[in-house]
Design a protein around this motif. Structure first.
Motif, mmCIF file in Angstrom:
data_model
loop_
_atom_site.group_PDB
_atom_site.id
_atom_site.type_symbol
_atom_site.label_atom_id
_atom_site.label_comp_id
_atom_site.label_asym_id
_atom_site.label_seq_id
_atom_site.Cartn_x
_atom_site.Cartn_y
_atom_site.Cartn_z
ATOM 1 N N SER A 46 0.809 -1.228 0.000
ATOM 2 C CA SER A 46 0.000 0.000 0.000
ATOM 3 C C SER A 46 0.838 1.272 0.000
ATOM 4 C CB SER A 46 -0.926 0.011 1.218
ATOM 5 O OG SER A 46 -0.187 0.232 2.413
ATOM 6 N N ILE A 47 2.147 1.161 0.231
ATOM 7 C CA ILE A 47 2.967 2.374 0.259
ATOM 8 C C ILE A 47 3.772 2.548 -1.027
ATOM 9 C CG2 ILE A 47 3.152 2.282 2.770
ATOM 10 C CD1 ILE A 47 6.053 1.378 2.400
ATOM 11 N N GLN A 48 3.384 1.824 -2.068
ATOM 12 C CA GLN A 48 4.066 1.968 -3.343
ATOM 13 C C GLN A 48 3.961 3.415 -3.828
ATOM 14 O OE1 GLN A 48 3.087 -1.052 -6.303
ATOM 15 N NE2 GLN A 48 2.244 -2.329 -4.683
ATOM 16 N N THR A 49 5.059 3.911 -4.353
ATOM 17 C CA THR A 49 5.085 5.270 -4.873
ATOM 18 C C THR A 49 4.907 5.235 -6.388
ATOM 19 O OG1 THR A 49 6.654 5.884 -3.139
ATOM 20 C CG2 THR A 49 6.431 7.401 -4.994
ATOM 21 N N PRO A 50 3.774 5.743 -6.900
ATOM 22 C CA PRO A 50 3.586 5.729 -8.360
ATOM 23 C C PRO A 50 4.558 6.693 -9.039
ATOM 24 C CG PRO A 50 1.799 6.942 -7.274
ATOM 25 C CD PRO A 50 2.629 6.325 -6.193
ATOM 26 N N LEU A 51 5.277 6.205 -10.034
ATOM 27 C CA LEU A 51 6.251 7.026 -10.746
ATOM 28 C C LEU A 51 5.903 7.061 -12.222
ATOM 29 C CD1 LEU A 51 9.512 5.617 -9.104
ATOM 30 C CD2 LEU A 51 8.428 7.798 -8.591
ATOM 31 N N GLU A 52 6.060 8.221 -12.827
ATOM 32 C CA GLU A 52 5.838 8.350 -14.263
ATOM 33 C C GLU A 52 6.916 7.574 -15.014
ATOM 34 O OE1 GLU A 52 3.291 9.804 -15.716
ATOM 35 O OE2 GLU A 52 2.419 10.398 -13.784
ATOM 36 N N PHE A 53 6.612 7.214 -16.264
ATOM 37 C CA PHE A 53 7.545 6.406 -17.034
ATOM 38 C C PHE A 53 8.911 7.076 -17.168
ATOM 39 C CE2 PHE A 53 9.687 5.397 -21.014
ATOM 40 C CZ PHE A 53 9.889 4.035 -20.838
ATOM 41 N N GLU A 54 8.948 8.381 -17.424
ATOM 42 C CA GLU A 54 10.223 9.072 -17.605
ATOM 43 C C GLU A 54 11.093 8.978 -16.361
ATOM 44 O OE1 GLU A 54 11.740 10.396 -20.283
ATOM 45 O OE2 GLU A 54 10.082 9.472 -21.369
#
Length: 250
Positions: A46-54
């Motif tokens: 639940s603590i995953q940090t969403p990161l953009e592809f770049e």
């Protein structure tokens, strides 16, 4: 006054009993509940940090191991990929410990100094030590059916020579689909289950990793993995995958 004193004693006794109970529960189950029985630590997923592809692309370390110059390294560097080129395996420990997130591995002429099976032997060894390692088998040779098990271990296969856009599409797809914290968490849990550990031990490991992430500290693996100290290969796998997972939270 007497009734008030009894009430205070009962309340204090109940609070102490509840406190002791939660400590025992947390110790036995690996949970992180506080004295009002709420979780003080969330689930690791639940603590995953969403990161953009770049951003993912910038964080992905790639190494190409090829005894020829067929791979378009300069084009990838121009697009700001973090990419190294080796003519042969020169630092096996970096391949084994997860320093590189994607390995593009020629299967011929790059590793006879360390394996009779050449690049295919390296592929098998790395996947055994680190099942989450992303490896692309890169070859101009037709697939040898006698080595089918090696080919199956690769996450992707690229025939050489291939043009830049085709290779880029494969690498970008792997970054987008496999270079994600959730995948490394699932691999950690799977490895523990395969080695006979139950959900209690899995929760304990998750809790320790969450502490490391929240406190922004380096993990004390010897303390975290004391439960598996008699299984050096398992310890190596967990440390390698765990360190890769922690890259997402820096």
């Amino acid at each position: 006054m007497h009734e008030l004193l009894i009430g205070l004693i009962v309340t204090a006794g109940g609070s102490l009993l509840n406190f002791i109970s939660t400590k025992i529960y947390n110790s036995v189950t690996g949970s992180s509940k506080n004295f009002i029985w709420k979780n003080t630590y969330p689930a690791l997923k639940s603590i995953q940090t969403p990161l953009e592809f770049e951003e993912l692309k910038k964080r992905t370390r790639i190494v190409v191991i090829d005894d020829e110059d067929s791979f378009p390294i300069s084009l990838f560097q121009a697009e700001n990929y973090s990419i190294d080129k080796w003519a042969a395996v020169k630092d096996y420990s970096k391949l084994e410990n997860g320093f590189y997130d994607i390995i593009v591995l020629d299967i011929k002429g790059v590793a006879l100094h360390i394996s009779v099976d050449d690049g295919l032997g390296v592929l098998e060894s790395i996947k055994r030590k680190n099942p989450s390692q992303i490896i692309i088998a890169y070859s101009q040779h037709s697939f040898d059916l006698s080595k089918a098990k090696f080919w199956e271990l690769a996450d992707e296969k690229i025939a050489k020579p291939s043009d830049y856009l085709k290779i880029k599409n494969i690498i970008d797809t792997l970054i987008d689909s496999k270079f994600k914290p959730g995948r490394y968490i699932e691999t950690l849990h799977s490895i523990l289950r395969k080695n006979g550990y139950d959900e209690i031990e899995i929760k304990k490991l998750d809790k320790e990793l969450i502490k490391v992430i929240k406190n922004k500290q380096q993990p004390d693996w010897s303390n975290i993995l004391d439960f598996a100290s008699n299984k050096p290969e398992l310890v190596h796998q967990i440390i390698t995958i765990g360190n890769t997972l922690l890259k997402f939270f820096k």
